[in-house]
Design a protein around this motif. Sequence first.
Motif, short mmCIF file in Angstrom:
data_model
loop_
_atom_site.label_atom_id
_atom_site.label_comp_id
_atom_site.label_asym_id
_atom_site.label_seq_id
_atom_site.Cartn_x
_atom_site.Cartn_y
_atom_site.Cartn_z
N GLY A 231 0.80 -1.22 0.00
CA GLY A 231 0.00 0.00 0.00
C GLY A 231 0.83 1.26 0.00
N ARG A 232 2.15 1.11 -0.06
CA ARG A 232 3.07 2.24 -0.08
C ARG A 232 4.41 1.80 -0.66
NH1 ARG A 232 6.37 3.78 5.12
NH2 ARG A 232 7.75 4.16 3.35
N ILE A 233 5.20 2.78 -1.06
CA ILE A 233 6.55 2.51 -1.54
C ILE A 233 7.44 2.15 -0.36
CG2 ILE A 233 8.55 3.50 -2.75
CD1 ILE A 233 6.51 5.53 -3.99
N PRO A 234 8.24 1.07 -0.45
CA PRO A 234 9.14 0.73 0.66
C PRO A 234 10.20 1.81 0.90
CG PRO A 234 8.90 -1.11 -0.88
CD PRO A 234 8.29 0.09 -1.54
N ASP A 235 10.78 1.77 2.09
CA ASP A 235 11.87 2.70 2.42
C ASP A 235 13.22 2.19 1.93
OD1 ASP A 235 10.38 4.72 4.05
OD2 ASP A 235 9.96 2.95 5.28
N ARG A 262 -0.56 7.63 -5.32
CA ARG A 262 -1.36 6.88 -4.34
C ARG A 262 -0.52 6.03 -3.40
NH1 ARG A 262 -5.06 3.57 -8.27
NH2 ARG A 262 -3.04 3.52 -9.32
N PHE A 263 0.81 6.06 -3.54
CA PHE A 263 1.65 5.14 -2.78
C PHE A 263 2.69 5.87 -1.92
CE2 PHE A 263 0.01 2.96 -6.48
CZ PHE A 263 -0.52 1.79 -5.92
N GLY A 264 2.44 7.14 -1.63
CA GLY A 264 3.34 7.90 -0.78
C GLY A 264 4.38 8.65 -1.59
N ASN A 265 5.29 9.29 -0.87
CA ASN A 265 6.31 10.13 -1.52
C ASN A 265 7.72 9.65 -1.22
OD1 ASN A 265 6.52 10.80 1.16
ND2 ASN A 265 6.08 12.99 0.90
N THR A 266 7.87 8.35 -0.94
CA THR A 266 9.18 7.79 -0.57
C THR A 266 10.03 7.51 -1.81
OG1 THR A 266 8.26 6.74 1.40
CG2 THR A 266 10.36 5.88 0.57
N THR A 267 11.30 7.89 -1.74
CA THR A 267 12.29 7.41 -2.70
C THR A 267 13.08 6.32 -1.98
OG1 THR A 267 12.48 9.54 -3.83
CG2 THR A 267 14.31 8.00 -4.09
N MET A 268 12.97 5.10 -2.45
CA MET A 268 13.62 3.97 -1.79
C MET A 268 15.14 4.16 -1.77
SD MET A 268 11.71 0.59 -3.36
CE MET A 268 12.39 0.86 -5.00
N GLN A 269 15.75 3.77 -0.67
CA GLN A 269 17.20 3.70 -0.63
C GLN A 269 17.59 2.32 -1.11
OE1 GLN A 269 19.05 4.46 3.17
NE2 GLN A 269 21.12 4.21 2.36
N LEU A 270 18.29 2.26 -2.22
CA LEU A 270 18.70 0.99 -2.81
C LEU A 270 20.02 0.53 -2.19
CD1 LEU A 270 16.47 1.84 -4.78
CD2 LEU A 270 17.96 1.14 -6.67
N TYR A 326 25.17 4.05 -11.48
CA TYR A 326 25.83 5.14 -10.75
C TYR A 326 24.86 6.29 -10.52
CZ TYR A 326 29.13 8.92 -9.68
OH TYR A 326 29.77 9.97 -9.08
N ASP A 327 24.16 6.71 -11.55
CA ASP A 327 23.20 7.82 -11.43
C ASP A 327 22.06 7.46 -10.50
OD1 ASP A 327 24.60 9.52 -13.09
OD2 ASP A 327 23.52 8.91 -14.90
N VAL A 328 21.57 6.24 -10.59
CA VAL A 328 20.44 5.81 -9.75
C VAL A 328 20.82 5.83 -8.27
CG1 VAL A 328 19.07 3.79 -9.13
CG2 VAL A 328 19.22 4.50 -11.52
N LEU A 329 22.00 5.30 -7.95
CA LEU A 329 22.43 5.27 -6.55
C LEU A 329 22.65 6.68 -6.01
CD1 LEU A 329 24.90 2.22 -6.52
CD2 LEU A 329 22.54 2.32 -5.67
N LYS A 330 23.17 7.57 -6.85
CA LYS A 330 23.33 8.97 -6.44
C LYS A 330 21.96 9.60 -6.16
CE LYS A 330 27.77 9.99 -6.49
NZ LYS A 330 28.47 10.56 -5.30
N ALA A 331 20.98 9.28 -6.99
CA ALA A 331 19.66 9.90 -6.88
C ALA A 331 18.91 9.44 -5.64
CB ALA A 331 18.84 9.60 -8.13
N CYS A 332 19.14 8.20 -5.22
CA CYS A 332 18.35 7.64 -4.11
C CYS A 332 19.13 7.55 -2.80
CB CYS A 332 17.81 6.26 -4.48
SG CYS A 332 19.05 4.94 -4.51
N GLY A 333 20.40 7.97 -2.81
CA GLY A 333 21.21 7.85 -1.60
C GLY A 333 21.56 6.41 -1.28
#
Length: 429
Positions: A231-235, A262-270, A326-333
């Motif tokens: 029901g939401r984006i994971p952390d 509808r699933f929150g405003n979380t950007t998952m940390q990968l 590389y870009d994805v990890l920078k974007a999500c911390g």
Amino acid sequence: MQNFTPTHYKLISVATGREFPDDGWCLDDCQSDVPTLVRAIYEKKQLDVKDESYGLYRFCDWLPVSRILQGSSAPVTYKSEKLGAYLGLDNLYITFNGYFPKIGAKMNTCSFKETEAYSVCGRMKADNDKVLVVASAGNTARAFAKVCSENHIPLLLCVPKDNKAALWFEEPLNDCVKMICSEGGADYFDAINLGNIAVEDSHFIAEGGAKNIARRDGMGTTVLSAATTIGRIPDYYFQAVGSGTGAIAAWEANMRLLEDGRFGNTTMQLIVSQNYPFIPMYEAWKAGSREMLPFDDNEARGQVEIIDAKVLSNRKPPYSIIGGLYDVLKACGGTIVHVNNDRARMASKLFEELEGIDIHPAAAVATASLMDAVENGTIDKKKTIMLNITGGGEKAFKKDKDLYYLQPDYTFPVNPAKADILDALKKLF
């Protein structure tokens, strides 16, 4: 079989932001001066999840497919009770890709590579007259072989000979599936080289790997499964990586879910992991380098021989490319970690004891990286965590079955003569 209009999505260049229509098999932005991924922009901004009878295509609103193929299964997400309790995690969710009938998981190849294969092959037009070329370290080849065999799609697999034991099936394959191998001691990159030579013949078409939007968006259904179940984006998102394509796909799915609203405003940390001692992306990341660091090819092949998770052995991953890992990890911390064989084996045993199903070595690497994160205190144990089990249930699936193994039609040396390969392919197709 349901067909889709090609206008339900368009493409965008990550490097330039240029939007353009898909020609049906576009892998690059031909107008970009730098190497870049392209992404799909879907007409529907809110995901309408179909019923389970659609299989993987229950997420077809966000898949670049022109048709629905039979036999697919979607990832299944469930809340872990036993492993979660063991690790002291209140909200651990496992997204299982494989064979686990108890929870409704029915991928007969026991790998999340099925999410790629059904999406990529669904992107291909029914009147396609070219042979699809797929290079693989094992699981991807098994998934594409199943899908192409069942749907009569001509396929050439390029696989290291040492990995051919991964080409097992419940029943014999259709003759439209062929396989060539690079000799013993070769690795995934050597198989990629075979595929690159094959597609020089205009009768063949490259699947495209990470550049294929269908591969990435198929893999992204793991996150869609998790978010729509929870029901939401994971952390946090945990996965083992060889190329990093699955992690790129996870981030892209996250961005679409944010836009859905509808699933929150979380950007998952990968938090992605490699199998020590083969850790080229880890080493580049820790050095703060966008570019992969130089390494000796023979030394790398030796490292691949050591690791249990052979599928995590890409020497040329989409790490540096614009829009890549590389870009994805920078974007999500996010970050990259590594796990050795002993730690992964312990995690595999623990998972089977607590969750009741066997898992693949790569999934064990991811599980071990989660255990390490808990022990090291690098994650908040109260947060919502997604563990992507990228393969499992193989032992359960194979029990009491007589299996069929695909054998190579030709085997080539590590540095093959181009003419020899092209001549052999003319005899196969």
